[in-house]
Design a protein around this motif. Structure first.
Motif, mmCIF file in Angstrom:
data_model
loop_
_atom_site.group_PDB
_atom_site.id
_atom_site.type_symbol
_atom_site.label_atom_id
_atom_site.label_comp_id
_atom_site.label_asym_id
_atom_site.label_seq_id
_atom_site.Cartn_x
_atom_site.Cartn_y
_atom_site.Cartn_z
ATOM 1 N N LEU A 64 0.848 -1.190 0.000
ATOM 2 C CA LEU A 64 0.000 0.000 0.000
ATOM 3 C C LEU A 64 0.886 1.243 0.000
ATOM 4 N N PRO A 65 0.695 2.141 -0.947
ATOM 5 C CA PRO A 65 1.551 3.341 -0.986
ATOM 6 C C PRO A 65 1.317 4.227 0.234
ATOM 7 N N GLU A 109 -11.215 1.981 0.404
ATOM 8 C CA GLU A 109 -11.464 0.627 -0.073
ATOM 9 C C GLU A 109 -10.158 -0.093 -0.389
ATOM 10 N N GLN A 110 -9.211 0.601 -0.989
ATOM 11 C CA GLN A 110 -7.921 -0.011 -1.295
ATOM 12 C C GLN A 110 -7.181 -0.378 -0.010
ATOM 13 N N LYS A 111 -7.304 0.458 1.002
ATOM 14 C CA LYS A 111 -6.694 0.138 2.295
ATOM 15 C C LYS A 111 -7.335 -1.104 2.886
ATOM 16 N N LYS A 112 -8.650 -1.236 2.716
ATOM 17 C CA LYS A 112 -9.365 -2.411 3.227
ATOM 18 C C LYS A 112 -8.848 -3.684 2.570
ATOM 19 N N TRP A 113 -8.695 -3.657 1.231
ATOM 20 C CA TRP A 113 -8.185 -4.844 0.544
ATOM 21 C C TRP A 113 -6.808 -5.216 1.073
ATOM 22 N N SER A 114 -5.964 -4.203 1.255
ATOM 23 C CA SER A 114 -4.612 -4.461 1.729
ATOM 24 C C SER A 114 -4.614 -5.080 3.119
ATOM 25 N N GLU A 115 -5.450 -4.576 3.985
ATOM 26 C CA GLU A 115 -5.511 -5.085 5.356
ATOM 27 C C GLU A 115 -6.012 -6.520 5.401
ATOM 28 N N HIS A 116 -6.758 -6.942 4.364
ATOM 29 C CA HIS A 116 -7.252 -8.314 4.309
ATOM 30 C C HIS A 116 -6.308 -9.244 3.543
ATOM 31 N N SER A 172 -4.306 -7.652 -2.907
ATOM 32 C CA SER A 172 -3.662 -6.508 -3.521
ATOM 33 C C SER A 172 -4.494 -5.253 -3.293
ATOM 34 N N TRP A 173 -3.821 -4.167 -2.984
ATOM 35 C CA TRP A 173 -4.555 -2.914 -2.799
ATOM 36 C C TRP A 173 -5.159 -2.443 -4.120
ATOM 37 N N GLN A 174 -4.736 -3.045 -5.232
ATOM 38 C CA GLN A 174 -5.274 -2.699 -6.553
ATOM 39 C C GLN A 174 -6.519 -3.520 -6.916
ATOM 40 N N THR A 175 -6.995 -4.328 -5.992
ATOM 41 C CA THR A 175 -8.195 -5.124 -6.209
ATOM 42 C C THR A 175 -9.382 -4.233 -6.561
ATOM 43 N N ARG A 176 -10.178 -4.652 -7.558
ATOM 44 C CA ARG A 176 -11.392 -3.893 -7.903
ATOM 45 C C ARG A 176 -12.517 -4.825 -8.359
ATOM 46 N N ILE A 177 -12.240 -6.119 -8.470
ATOM 47 C CA ILE A 177 -13.194 -7.153 -8.888
ATOM 48 C C ILE A 177 -13.755 -6.866 -10.281
ATOM 49 N N TRP A 178 -12.864 -6.572 -11.187
ATOM 50 C CA TRP A 178 -13.167 -6.572 -12.611
ATOM 51 C C TRP A 178 -12.500 -7.810 -13.201
#
Length: 385
Positions: free
Chosen positions: A156-157, A164-171, A174-180
């Protein structure tokens, strides 16, 4: 003389020849090694890689954007470039390999500004390219650059991220997760390459865990995938990214990886549905499960690649060899006199209506189409996938 031989001798020669001809034809439909000259994967692959090399860097693959200023190397070029390196190595074409590397060298010097900022899945996949070059040349500068893209995808930068990106990282994602759906090639490709370079299972496991999360989020009961949770349409190229992403991940995942059985189960489920959706001429459609849609080449080529890999790895039965051969023979007919692919869906955001996908422009010369065709040529010529 044995009785069975005597029985054959009593049959008219014409009938015997017909039987052998039919037998040869029946075997041929499963053949992934021998093709007519116009579909020879070495000839086709060489032509397509040369076509890629003779063009300037694209703007997201789109030939209509040729006059726009280049901000960075975009992912369609990365996909074609990496595929070209795979193919050139497979057919031992050192001249092609050298030209592909020479095209990259300015990115370390006068064109370094074109190295993508590592802040998005479409940018970080660039790291796959220097990592492949490292694996083929052993040059440390390639490894250093490629690993930066693999590592920053999970780091995470310090600023510029969303809650939301912080949430993905904490779980642990990748903080770049977007579910596309596209992400499951973009993320897994660079992480898989990092694993192949370092042998550190951290990279393989994080990619596999991310993949299972996406499988649980957007794979449907029939095996196909929605473009995103908000876009309930089974877009062709999007499903292609997923098909190739799973095939590539399964190629490199250790057999004892915790996530491998689930990914394999979902891959097989998708392949089964794709076989059902394949058109009589071997192609697939812009929306895979909508028979009113137009034939689209980039997704079709991606499905073909995923099936060739599955057959060669022993994951899929010979009926998939038949499907892959039929698709390849159809796809080569979409290559025009310039070596460009036709009927390539233009770059596509998530859409919220069927009409949106129907109205996407089918382009000629978009790199989204050349790239997976080069992958197919590689897979057909490679003896050690």
């Amino acid at each position: 003389m044995k009785k069975e031989n005597q029985k054959w001798m009593k049959w008219p020669l014409g009938i015997i020849l017909c039987i052998f001809a039919f037998s040869s034809c029946a075997e041929n439909k499963y053949d992934l090694e021998h093709f007519p000259k116009d579909a020879d994967p070495i000839i086709v692959g060489t032509r397509l890689v040369n076509r890629f090399l003779e063009q300037p860097h694209s703007q997201y693959g789109n030939p209509l954007r040729i006059n726009e200023p280049r901000v960075n190397i975009t992912y369609p070029d990365v996909c074609a470039w990496v595929g070209g390196l795979w193919f050139a190595k497979s057919v031992d074409n050192k001249e092609l390999t050298n030209r592909l590397e020479e095209r990259f060298l300015p990115l370390l010097a006068e064109e370094s500004r074109l190295q993508p900022v590592p802040n998005h899945v479409d940018n970080n996949v660039f790291g796959t390219l220097p990592l492949e070059l490292y694996m083929q040349t052993g040059k440390e500068e390639y490894k250093k650059l490629g690993m930066m893209y693999a590592d920053t995808q999970w780091q995470l930068p310090e600023e510029g991220y969303t809650p939301e990106q912080k949430k993905w990282s904490e779980h642990g994602y990748s903080w770049q997760t977007r579910i596309w759906i596209d992400d499951m090639f973009m993320i897994t490709a660079v992480q898989g390459a990092a694993y192949r370079v370092t042998k550190d299972t951290t990279y393989a496991t994080r990619a596999a865990r991310e993949m299972v999360f996406y499988l649980d989020s957007i794979q449907q009961g029939n095996g196909l995938f929605y473009h995103s949770p908000e876009a309930p349409f089974c877009w062709g190229r999007g499903n292609g990214w997923m098909a190739v992403g799973m095939a590539e991940l399964l190629r490199i995942l250790p057999e004892d990886n915790t996530y491998r059985p689930e990914i394999m189960k979902r891959y097989l489920k998708m392949m089964n549905k794709l076989k059902e959706c394949q058109q009589e001429n071997g192609m697939w459609l812009q929306l895979v499960d909508d028979p009113s849609m137009w034939e689209e080449t980039s997704g079709s080529a991606m499905f073909t690649y995923a099936m060739i890999v599955g057959v060669k790895k022993g994951w899929l039965g010979k009926e998939y060899a038949e499907a892959a051969r039929k698709a390849w023979l159809s796809l080569v007919k979409y290559i025009d006199e310039n070596g460009d692919m036709t009927n390539v869906c233009e770059g596509t955001n998530v859409g919220f209506t069927q009409k949106y996908y129907r109205d996407r422009v089918p382009l000629t010369g978009d790199i989204h189409g050349i790239a997976p065709m080069i992958w197919c040529a590689y897979a057909l010529t490679c003896n050690d996938l």
